[in-house]
Design a protein around this motif. Structure first.
Motif, short mmCIF file in Angstrom:
data_model
loop_
_atom_site.label_atom_id
_atom_site.label_comp_id
_atom_site.label_asym_id
_atom_site.label_seq_id
_atom_site.Cartn_x
_atom_site.Cartn_y
_atom_site.Cartn_z
N LEU A 298 -0.55 -6.25 -13.97
CA LEU A 298 -0.63 -6.84 -12.63
C LEU A 298 0.04 -5.92 -11.61
O LEU A 298 -0.52 -5.62 -10.55
CB LEU A 298 0.02 -8.22 -12.62
CG LEU A 298 -0.08 -8.97 -11.29
CD1 LEU A 298 -0.42 -10.42 -11.52
CD2 LEU A 298 1.21 -8.90 -10.49
N ASN A 301 -1.84 -2.84 -10.64
CA ASN A 301 -3.12 -3.07 -9.99
C ASN A 301 -3.02 -3.64 -8.58
O ASN A 301 -4.00 -3.65 -7.85
CB ASN A 301 -3.97 -4.02 -10.84
CG ASN A 301 -4.71 -3.26 -11.91
OD1 ASN A 301 -5.53 -2.40 -11.60
ND2 ASN A 301 -4.41 -3.54 -13.14
N ILE A 302 -1.83 -4.12 -8.23
CA ILE A 302 -1.74 -4.89 -6.99
C ILE A 302 -2.03 -4.02 -5.76
O ILE A 302 -2.54 -4.50 -4.75
CB ILE A 302 -0.35 -5.57 -6.93
CG1 ILE A 302 -0.44 -6.83 -6.07
CG2 ILE A 302 0.72 -4.65 -6.40
CD1 ILE A 302 0.59 -7.85 -6.43
N PHE A 303 -1.76 -2.69 -5.87
CA PHE A 303 -1.97 -1.82 -4.71
C PHE A 303 -3.31 -1.06 -4.78
O PHE A 303 -3.58 -0.24 -3.90
CB PHE A 303 -0.83 -0.82 -4.57
CG PHE A 303 0.46 -1.47 -4.13
CD1 PHE A 303 0.58 -1.99 -2.85
CD2 PHE A 303 1.53 -1.57 -5.00
CE1 PHE A 303 1.77 -2.58 -2.45
CE2 PHE A 303 2.71 -2.17 -4.59
CZ PHE A 303 2.83 -2.68 -3.33
N LEU A 305 -6.52 -1.95 -4.44
CA LEU A 305 -7.47 -2.19 -3.35
C LEU A 305 -6.93 -1.69 -2.01
O LEU A 305 -7.67 -1.03 -1.26
CB LEU A 305 -7.82 -3.69 -3.31
CG LEU A 305 -9.17 -4.02 -2.71
CD1 LEU A 305 -10.29 -3.25 -3.38
CD2 LEU A 305 -9.44 -5.52 -2.81
N TYR B 44 -9.21 -11.85 -3.44
CA TYR B 44 -8.07 -11.01 -3.85
C TYR B 44 -6.85 -11.89 -4.08
O TYR B 44 -6.17 -11.82 -5.11
CB TYR B 44 -7.81 -9.98 -2.75
CG TYR B 44 -6.69 -9.01 -3.03
CD1 TYR B 44 -6.93 -7.82 -3.72
CD2 TYR B 44 -5.41 -9.25 -2.57
CE1 TYR B 44 -5.91 -6.93 -3.96
CE2 TYR B 44 -4.38 -8.36 -2.80
CZ TYR B 44 -4.63 -7.19 -3.49
OH TYR B 44 -3.62 -6.31 -3.72
N PHE B 48 -5.19 -12.56 -7.89
CA PHE B 48 -3.82 -12.17 -8.21
C PHE B 48 -2.92 -13.39 -8.38
O PHE B 48 -2.00 -13.40 -9.22
CB PHE B 48 -3.28 -11.20 -7.17
CG PHE B 48 -3.69 -9.78 -7.44
CD1 PHE B 48 -2.94 -8.96 -8.26
CD2 PHE B 48 -4.88 -9.27 -6.92
CE1 PHE B 48 -3.33 -7.66 -8.54
CE2 PHE B 48 -5.28 -7.97 -7.19
CZ PHE B 48 -4.51 -7.16 -8.00
N TRP B 51 -3.71 -14.79 -11.76
CA TRP B 51 -3.17 -13.85 -12.75
C TRP B 51 -1.66 -14.07 -12.92
O TRP B 51 -1.14 -14.20 -14.03
CB TRP B 51 -3.47 -12.43 -12.26
CG TRP B 51 -3.38 -11.35 -13.29
CD1 TRP B 51 -2.97 -11.49 -14.58
CD2 TRP B 51 -3.72 -9.98 -13.11
NE1 TRP B 51 -3.04 -10.29 -15.23
CE2 TRP B 51 -3.48 -9.33 -14.34
CE3 TRP B 51 -4.20 -9.23 -12.05
CZ2 TRP B 51 -3.71 -7.97 -14.53
CZ3 TRP B 51 -4.43 -7.87 -12.24
CH2 TRP B 51 -4.18 -7.24 -13.47
N ILE B 55 0.48 -15.33 -16.22
CA ILE B 55 1.62 -14.59 -16.79
C ILE B 55 2.85 -15.49 -16.81
O ILE B 55 3.60 -15.53 -17.79
CB ILE B 55 1.87 -13.30 -15.97
CG1 ILE B 55 0.69 -12.34 -16.17
CG2 ILE B 55 3.17 -12.65 -16.41
CD1 ILE B 55 0.71 -11.16 -15.22
#
Lengths: 922, 67
Positions: A298, A301-303, A305, B44, B48, B51, B55
């Protein structure tokens, strides 16, 4: 500042740090103080999943497909939820069977088949080597781009480097050296590389830090946070489209199939298998990795886009490849240090993947491809070699070098071709072919060797036809005709629209057909026959892995004879004589034997030896080698089935046994109690006999004494003679009474007494007894009161016995009353269902403590040894027995000096009692 | 050896199933719209967020297991 020598020295410094960490890790491991025995380090090392394809490629994918890059990372997150069952099982199986690679796993499961191991190895090498090339290319490209700073030049447009100046070559060579150093330091039965794992965990941290640093820089320094970037993207239609997925069935299908593909990849990529299974120190570490590893994904990957959008906004003309945005954005903003950090991050992502993947592949190539061939090559005379461990190590080293060079050659050949650029997912689709054989193998016992081979071959063939060949065609190496027209111009055979299936992307399309072929063949071919002996044995070990503890089961499927003198040199040839001796000694010590010579070469030892060997040369080859030195008797399939049945029966028996033993314990406890009672009774009998004899002796002594006087002295005067004779008669009567009572008692107790049961009027019985004892009262001038209720219901009892009881109670009352002042009261009354008789006196009374003992045989209050006994001591026990025989109770209430009340009850006759008797008589 | 707590395993599988629903059609189609929440594109934010939720759930299940 970013001259070539700076970049090169920073690269070397970084690799130096890696070497140091790996070296330290190995040193600590040798000292038995592992630095990787830690769940966090395990989770970090799992992040070897994120290669340069993630580090540089995610942004590239996001720039073209928008948020569609995410399923590659959502899949592993989902899969982590199943690790508790699936991964744990694979880890446990691998540890128990010393499995060191994914090829070994598949081959071991299906009867230690060398063919299967070789097949898996070939698929892995073909599927993975291009992926290694991709890493070399990414690292080399980043180096080239950085070299042109402050200009931003795409490597594709830079002049092609001659071979000897190509940075990728040197990277490949350095990585080969590193991998050889830490991947093949020594042969080990567990095939673990602690130093390497430590270095990989460190690399995971570096690439995460570097990527997050760029992300923060782009998001918060180049722009004003997430909101700002996304607001700007809203204004550009092309960027706006990146924020959503195409609202079509195909794009959702693609979304799901990429998720599914990455779920399989996280389990079956050789590097993931190596790190998560082979390098696992302790299966407990898996628990934390289940959430820590997805968290890592996570964060990285958060940055993605925002960087992609930032890059597209910054380079709107498309002159800069989106795959390089991570590096080129800091460069364009003159952030030299950040650019250098990104370069190092990319280097760490690339090297980590290459190192682990090469180790995993080289193990497979050595154990499942080269060794089986060499061992069969009779003219090499390997059987006569005494120490093959050196040969094994050099095979591994050459394999590592060969794989890396192969990767480099492919990189040189492919360059910017699609066959390299698109390899990420193509590679995932190749390793996904292992899934049916492995998942099926650990949950289904029916899979056979042919089934697994058929499935793998079919799936792999479909993969080649639908993914690999088209990628070659798109690279211009093959004619594009067969994509457009189909093979032999047959429309149904178009590789990307197989059998006319359209509307799916190339990956979902290939995944569907290859999985269909793979699973279909695996199941269909497996179902053609029963699994044979070896397959059944291995299937049980794998499928029931959680049920058996280590070593319990394996040796049961083996029968034969072996010699330690044969096994030890065999192991020594592959592990080196010293290591082999150590291993055997360790085994001997565990068995409680001092030396190797004393070891018994039984099934257990043979399996221990085979497992040792399997760690070094793979399960299939180990099987062949061990079979060459021991005499084995083949087991029939029926025997194997019997053994398996026995196992379940044994479990059932052991449950029954536990049950029985619990019952036995209960029975034992009862017996013990019964025994205690018997002992007590025995003691009481002894007491009884000694008391009886004592009681008999007293009158006998006096009878004898007076008889002797009369005998010896005939001149005794008549008065004395009469007196003496009277005493003799009295004592004889006493003796008779005593004996009668003892007999009576014995009869009652043994149940032989005669009872003449009849309906009795208690009042009448009492009156009769009182009449009979009236002289006793008169002699001692004791007053008698009676309160007898009239017309009570009758009781069922023996009339004579009841009179006996009343006589006993009345004579006792008289006995203990003072002359003249004595007073005895007899009462008869009715209580609920019973008649109650009380005999009350105002005599000496009985102390509380004695109230129980007076009902015992021969127990009289007072000391019988000194005071003259006033009775036999059997009257009250007999009375109690009689009353209880008729269902009543006899008890006393008294206190010392205040007289005593003896009471008994008898149930009224209701008719039940008679019926009862009748039944018993019948 | 890690004791296999069946309850923990079942909880994790439940999280897995929840994830399968959240990350799949039709749920993602609900958020597959142009539009922003807190200046962040909806899909988006949802992906997230879901996600992170998964977790968090897995971490809770793992760290609160009883062995």
């Amino acid at each position: 500042m970013l001259q070539a020598w700076v970049i090169a020295s920073v690269s070397f410094a970084y690799l130096g740090v890696l070497f140091a960490i790996a070296y330290y890790g190995d040193k600590r491991a040798d000292a038995g103080r592992s630095i990787i025995a830690n769940p966090t380090i395990y989770a970090l090392s799992l992040a070897v999943y994120c290669t340069t394809w993630t580090f540089y490629g995610s942004v590239g994918r996001a720039a073209s497909t928008g948020i569609g890059f995410l399923p590659i990372y959502l899949g592993p997150t989902l899969m982590a939820g199943l690790w508790w069952f699936v991964m744990l099982k694979i880890i446990r199986i691998s540890k128990a069977n010393r499995i060191t690679s994914i090829a070994d796993f598949v081959s071991s499961r299906y009867g230690k088949s060398q063919l299967l191991g070789g097949l898996v190895t070939i698929i892995a090498v073909i599927g993975i080597v291009p992926y290694i090339s991709l890493q070399l290319k990414a690292v080399s490209n980043s180096f080239t781009i950085l070299l042109h700073y402050p200009d931003i030049v795409m490597p594709a447009r830079a002049a092609a480097q001659p071979l000897l100046q190509d940075s990728a070559l040197y990277i490949a060579l350095i990585l080969a050296a590193f991998t050889i150093l830490f991947g093949t330091r020594h042969l080990d039965a567990t095939e673990r590389h602690e130093g390497m794992v430590a270095a990989i965990a460190f690399e995971s941290l570096v690439k995460l830090l570097a990527f997050v640093a760029v992300g923060i820089f782009v998001t918060f320094f180049l722009y004003d946070g997430f909101g700002d970037i996304f607001d700007r993207a809203e204004l550009v239609p092309k960027l706006k489209a990146l924020m959503t997925v195409d609202d079509t069935g195909a794009s959702y299908g693609s979304w799901w199939s990429l998720t599914f593909l990455s779920m399989l990849s996280i389990m079956f990529l050789p590097r993931q298998f190596q790190i998560s299974v082979v390098e696992n120190v302790n299966e407990r570490h898996l628990a934390r990795a289940i959430w820590l590893f997805p968290l890592y994904l996570l964060l990285i990957n958060i940055f993605v886009l925002p960087i992609a959008v930032g890059g597209l906004l910054r380079f709107p003309d498309g002159s800069v490849d989106a795959d390089t945005f991570v590096l080129t954005l800091p460069m364009a903003e003159q952030q030299e240090l950040l650019a250098l950090l990104v370069y190092i991050g990319g280097l760490s992502a690339g090297t980590g993947m290459v190192i682990v993947e090469t180790i995993a592949l080289s193990t497979m190539v050595c154990n499942d491809l080269v060794m089986p061939v060499l061992l069969r090559w009779k003219s090499l005379r390997l059987h006569e070699e005494h120490d093959l461990s050196g040969l094994l190590l050099s095979i591994r080293r050459w394999a590592i070098a060969a794989i890396l060079l192969l990767g480099y050659v492919y990189f040189r050949a492919a360059g910017e071709a699609y066959a390299l650029v698109g390899i990420g997912l193509i590679s995932f689709a190749a390793v996904a072919q292992f899934a049916p054989a492995i998942i099926g193998g650990i949950y289904w016992k029916g899979g056979t060797r042919e089934g697994a081979i058929a499935g793998l071959v079919a799936g792999f063939a479909v993969w080649i036809y639908t993914l690999l060949l088209p990628s070659f065609a798109k690279s211009g190496w093959l004619s594009l005709d067969f994509i457009k027209e189909g093979l032999f111009s047959i429309g149904l055979l178009k590789p990307q629209q197989l059998f006319g299936l359209t509307g799916l992307g190339e990956i979902p399309h290939s995944l569907f057909w290859s999985m269909l072929a793979n699973i279909g063949c695996y199941v269909a071919v497996s179902l053609r026959r029963r699994p044979d002996v070896v397959e059944t044995g291995q299937a049980t070990l794998f499928v029931d892995a959680f049920r058996h503890t280590e070593g319990e089961q394996r040796s049961r499927f083996w029968r034969g004879s072996a010699q330690v003198q044969d096994l030890l040199p065999l192991i020594g040839r592959f592990l080196g004589p010293e290591r082999a001796r150590e291993a055997f000694l360790a085994y001997a010590r565990r068995r409680g034997v001092g030396t190797i010579d004393q070891l018994e070469a039984n099934a257990d030892l043979v399996h221990y030896a085979e497992a040792l060997l399997a760690g070094a040369i793979g399960g299939a080859s180990a099987r062949v080698m061990v079979a060459s030195v021991v005499k084995e008797e083949p087991l029939g399939i029926d025997e194997v089935m019997n053994i398996l049945d026995e196992a379940s029966q044994v479990r059932a028996y052991s449950k029954q046994l536990e049950q029985k033993s619990r019952e036995l314990e209960a029975a034992t406890a009862e017996l013990r109690a019964a025994n205690e009672r018997l002992k007590e009774l025995d003691r009481m009998k002894d007491d009884f006999i000694s008391t009886v004899t004592h009681e008999l002796r007293t009158p006998l002594t006096s009878i004898r004494a007076f008889s002797e006087i009369l005998l010896e002295d005939p001149k005794t005067n008549l008065a004395n003679r009469r007196k003496f004779l009277a005493i003799i008669v009295k004592e004889t009567e006493r003796l008779t009474r005593l004996i009668n009572q003892v007999l009576d008692m014995a009869k009652i107790e043994s149940g032989n007494a005669e009872w003449h049961t009849a309906d009795i009027d208690l009042q009448e019985v009492i009156e009769e007894t009182l009449a009979a004892t009236s002289t006793l009262f008169a002699d001692k001038r004791i007053s008698l009161e009676k309160h007898l209720a009239a017309d009570l219901p009758r009781v069922r009892a023996d009339r004579d016995r009841l009179i006996q009881v009343m006589l006993n109670l009345l004579s006792n009352a008289v006995k203990f009353c003072e002359e003249d002042s004595g007073r005895v009261t007899v009462r008869l009354s009715a209580e609920s269902g019973v008649a109650r008789v009380d005999v009350e006196d105002n005599g000496t009374g009985i102390a509380e403590a004695d109230q129980a003992t007076i009902f015992e045989k021969f127990r009289q209050v007072g000391d019988t040894m000194t005071a003259k006994p006033q009775g036999t001591g059997l009257g009250l026990p007999i009375s109690r027995q009689i009353v209880e025989h008729f269902g009543g109770r006899l008890w006393v209430r008294s206190s010392l000096g205040k007289g005593a009340t003896f009471s008994f009850t008898l149930p009224f006759d209701t008719g039940d009692a008679r019926q009862e008797e009748r039944r018993q008589n019948d | 050896m890690m004791k296999r707590s069946i309850l923990t395993g079942q909880r994790l599988v439940a999280v897995f199933l929840l994830g399968c629903v959240l990350f799949n059609y039709p749920v993602i189609a609900l958020f597959n719209k142009t539009g922003e929440l807190f200046d962040i594109p909806l899909l988006y934010l949802f992906l997230f967020g879901a996600w992170a939720l998964l977790i968090g759930l897995m971490a809770w299940v793992i760290e609160h297991r009883q062995e």
